[in-house]
Scaffold this motif. Structure first.
Motif, PDB file in Angstrom:
ATOM      1  N   LYS A 119       0.828  -1.211   0.000  1.00 56.56           N
ATOM      2  CA  LYS A 119       0.000   0.000   0.000  1.00 56.56           C
ATOM      3  C   LYS A 119       0.860   1.258   0.000  1.00 56.56           C
ATOM      4  N   THR A 120       1.964   1.223   0.732  1.00 54.67           N
ATOM      5  CA  THR A 120       2.828   2.394   0.860  1.00 54.67           C
ATOM      6  C   THR A 120       3.613   2.664  -0.417  1.00 54.67           C
ATOM      7  N   VAL A 121       4.190   1.607  -0.993  1.00 54.33           N
ATOM      8  CA  VAL A 121       5.014   1.758  -2.194  1.00 54.33           C
ATOM      9  C   VAL A 121       4.145   1.915  -3.438  1.00 54.33           C
ATOM     10  N   GLY A 122       3.009   1.228  -3.459  1.00 50.54           N
ATOM     11  CA  GLY A 122       2.066   1.384  -4.563  1.00 50.54           C
ATOM     12  C   GLY A 122       2.441   0.632  -5.831  1.00 50.54           C
ATOM     13  N   ARG A 123       3.326  -0.348  -5.719  1.00 53.13           N
ATOM     14  CA  ARG A 123       3.748  -1.129  -6.875  1.00 53.13           C
ATOM     15  C   ARG A 123       4.469  -2.374  -6.377  1.00 53.13           C
ATOM     16  N   GLU A 124       4.792  -3.293  -7.303  1.00 50.46           N
ATOM     17  CA  GLU A 124       5.581  -4.461  -6.924  1.00 50.46           C
ATOM     18  C   GLU A 124       6.935  -3.985  -6.374  1.00 50.46           C
ATOM     19  N   TYR A 125       7.439  -4.663  -5.362  1.00 51.69           N
ATOM     20  CA  TYR A 125       8.643  -4.179  -4.670  1.00 51.69           C
ATOM     21  C   TYR A 125       9.320  -5.312  -3.923  1.00 51.69           C
ATOM     22  N   PHE A 126      10.529  -5.021  -3.436  1.00 52.46           N
ATOM     23  CA  PHE A 126      11.128  -5.787  -2.339  1.00 52.46           C
ATOM     24  C   PHE A 126      11.947  -4.796  -1.512  1.00 52.46           C
ATOM     25  N   LEU A 127      11.978  -5.039  -0.216  1.00 59.80           N
ATOM     26  CA  LEU A 127      12.679  -4.140   0.696  1.00 59.80           C
ATOM     27  C   LEU A 127      13.594  -4.944   1.610  1.00 59.80           C
ATOM     28  N   VAL A 128      14.841  -4.525   1.663  1.00 61.33           N
ATOM     29  CA  VAL A 128      15.813  -5.062   2.614  1.00 61.33           C
ATOM     30  C   VAL A 128      16.086  -3.952   3.624  1.00 61.33           C
ATOM     31  N   LEU A 129      15.804  -4.230   4.886  1.00 65.24           N
ATOM     32  CA  LEU A 129      15.894  -3.181   5.896  1.00 65.24           C
ATOM     33  C   LEU A 129      16.480  -3.725   7.197  1.00 65.24           C
ATOM     34  N   ASN A 130      17.387  -2.936   7.762  1.00 64.93           N
ATOM     35  CA  ASN A 130      17.933  -3.212   9.089  1.00 64.93           C
ATOM     36  C   ASN A 130      17.857  -1.900   9.867  1.00 64.93           C
ATOM     37  N   ILE A 131      17.018  -1.862  10.909  1.00 63.64           N
ATOM     38  CA  ILE A 131      16.757  -0.613  11.617  1.00 63.64           C
ATOM     39  C   ILE A 131      16.608  -0.889  13.108  1.00 63.64           C
ATOM     40  N   TRP A 132      17.084   0.031  13.947  1.00 64.74           N
ATOM     41  CA  TRP A 132      16.942  -0.122  15.391  1.00 64.74           C
ATOM     42  C   TRP A 132      16.797   1.252  16.035  1.00 64.74           C
ATOM     43  N   GLY A 133      16.214   1.260  17.228  1.00 63.16           N
ATOM     44  CA  GLY A 133      16.048   2.530  17.911  1.00 63.16           C
ATOM     45  C   GLY A 133      15.135   2.432  19.114  1.00 63.16           C
ATOM     46  N   SER A 134      14.735   3.599  19.608  1.00 60.87           N
ATOM     47  CA  SER A 134      13.869   3.696  20.778  1.00 60.87           C
ATOM     48  C   SER A 134      12.434   3.958  20.349  1.00 60.87           C
ATOM     49  N   TYR A 135      11.491   3.327  21.023  1.00 62.31           N
ATOM     50  CA  TYR A 135      10.081   3.566  20.718  1.00 62.31           C
ATOM     51  C   TYR A 135       9.668   4.995  21.068  1.00 62.31           C
ATOM     52  N   ASP A 136      10.418   5.642  21.942  1.00 62.90           N
ATOM     53  CA  ASP A 136      10.106   7.025  22.316  1.00 62.90           C
ATOM     54  C   ASP A 136      10.674   8.034  21.331  1.00 62.90           C
ATOM     55  N   ASP A 137      11.453   7.572  20.360  1.00 62.76           N
ATOM     56  CA  ASP A 137      12.073   8.484  19.397  1.00 62.76           C
ATOM     57  C   ASP A 137      12.180   7.799  18.035  1.00 62.76           C
ATOM     58  N   LEU A 138      11.053   7.388  17.501  1.00 56.03           N
ATOM     59  CA  LEU A 138      11.041   6.615  16.266  1.00 56.03           C
ATOM     60  C   LEU A 138      11.597   7.389  15.068  1.00 56.03           C
ATOM     61  N   LYS A 139      11.447   8.694  15.073  1.00 56.26           N
ATOM     62  CA  LYS A 139      11.923   9.485  13.939  1.00 56.26           C
ATOM     63  C   LYS A 139      13.440   9.435  13.804  1.00 56.26           C
ATOM     64  N   ASN A 140      14.118   9.157  14.911  1.00 58.67           N
ATOM     65  CA  ASN A 140      15.583   9.113  14.882  1.00 58.67           C
ATOM     66  C   ASN A 140      16.128   7.685  14.970  1.00 58.67           C
ATOM     67  N   ALA A 141      15.309   6.716  14.575  1.00 58.90           N
ATOM     68  CA  ALA A 141      15.781   5.331  14.537  1.00 58.90           C
ATOM     69  C   ALA A 141      16.967   5.225  13.573  1.00 58.90           C
ATOM     70  N   LYS A 142      17.923   4.370  13.905  1.00 56.27           N
ATOM     71  CA  LYS A 142      19.134   4.222  13.107  1.00 56.27           C
ATOM     72  C   LYS A 142      18.922   3.181  12.007  1.00 56.27           C
ATOM     73  N   VAL A 143      19.174   3.588  10.782  1.00 57.52           N
ATOM     74  CA  VAL A 143      19.008   2.699   9.637  1.00 57.52           C
ATOM     75  C   VAL A 143      20.376   2.164   9.228  1.00 57.52           C
ATOM     76  N   GLU A 144      20.603   0.877   9.446  1.00 57.59           N
ATOM     77  CA  GLU A 144      21.867   0.255   9.087  1.00 57.59           C
ATOM     78  C   GLU A 144      21.883  -0.159   7.616  1.00 57.59           C
ATOM     79  N   ASN A 145      20.733  -0.553   7.104  1.00 58.85           N
ATOM     80  CA  ASN A 145      20.660  -0.999   5.717  1.00 58.85           C
ATOM     81  C   ASN A 145      19.257  -0.717   5.179  1.00 58.85           C
ATOM     82  N   TYR A 146      19.190  -0.142   3.983  1.00 58.26           N
ATOM     83  CA  TYR A 146      17.898   0.154   3.351  1.00 58.26           C
ATOM     84  C   TYR A 146      18.066   0.020   1.850  1.00 58.26           C
TER      85      TYR A 146
END
Length: 238
Positions: A119-146
């Protein structure tokens, strides 16, 4: 020896005249089993077998397998550590932390994330993601791989165009919001994690190699000492 209840028993054990503060650790072993270790902070002291067996049962059924007492069990908890000590005659818990995993919910997680991303991408896709962080600061979660990609007719992958980064921002907001909601639903409000680590490869393509790992951790008490007040039976040590 007879103690009027479990708190009296533990207060006695953790006094400096006896065994002093006790470390408690639940840790995940092979095939998802849980090992419980209980030992004095003072390594020169050891707990006799008859006392240890009673202590083990109290800790296991009050701080891990709580189905009988609370109607639920902490099945998603892979590690829990705390220290019980006697502070001037008052029993207290310190240095608490716990970790959890959603390994047994992988199929459900993949299904939910796959649908949300389509729904978000709106087309066929694949996503590789590695992300970590605090639930109190989701906007500043650290993205290791995208990497958000697509396959062309020759089965070669290319990145999905996102020149201004708006799609990436939208995808990350979707995923971090999902992670927080999934965590809360999974725990059923019985406990709350502070930080998360999400690592996955998920796509809408039928033959895409799909997997998902979701772990969490928190500093604080998973279950506080008040649970010992339930069924305040006498403790008898031979």
């Amino acid at each position: 020896m007879i103690f009027k209840d479990k708190i009296s028993f533990l207060t006695y054990l953790t006094s400096n005249e006896n065994f002093g503060p006790l470390n408690v650790q639940f840790s995940e072993q092979d095939y998802g089993s849980i090992d419980l270790s209980i030992y004095p902070v003072d390594s020169s002291k050891s707990i006799p077998e008859n006392i240890y067996d009673k202590l083990y049962d109290i800790i296991w059924y009050h701080f891990y397998d709580t189905t009988e007492l609370l109607g639920c069990s902490n099945n998603n908890i892979t590690n829990s550590e705390f220290t019980i000590q006697n502070n001037d005659g008052e029993l207290e818990m310190i240095l608490s932390s716990f970790k959890g995993s959603h390994e047994n919910e992988e199929y459900e997680m993949i299904s939910q994330i796959k649908s949300l991303l389509l729904k978000t991408v709106g087309r066929e896709y694949f996503l590789v993601l590695n992300i970590w962080g605090s639930y109190d600061d989701l906007k500043n979660a650290k993205v290791e791989n995208y990497y958000l990609g697509q396959y062309n007719e020759g089965a070669e992958d290319t990145s999905i165009p996102d020149e201004d980064g708006a799609l990436k921002t939208k995808v990350l907001e979707t995923i971090t919001s999902w992670a927080k909601n999934f965590s809360e639903e999974s725990s059923g409000g019985e406990y709350e994690f502070e930080e998360f680590h999400l690592d996955f490869s998920i796509g809408s393509y039928r033959n895409h190699d799909t997997w998902c790992r979701f772990s969490e951790e928190s500093k604080g008490e998973l279950i506080d000492l008040s649970i010992l007040e339930i069924n305040a039976d006498e403790i008898n040590i031979d």
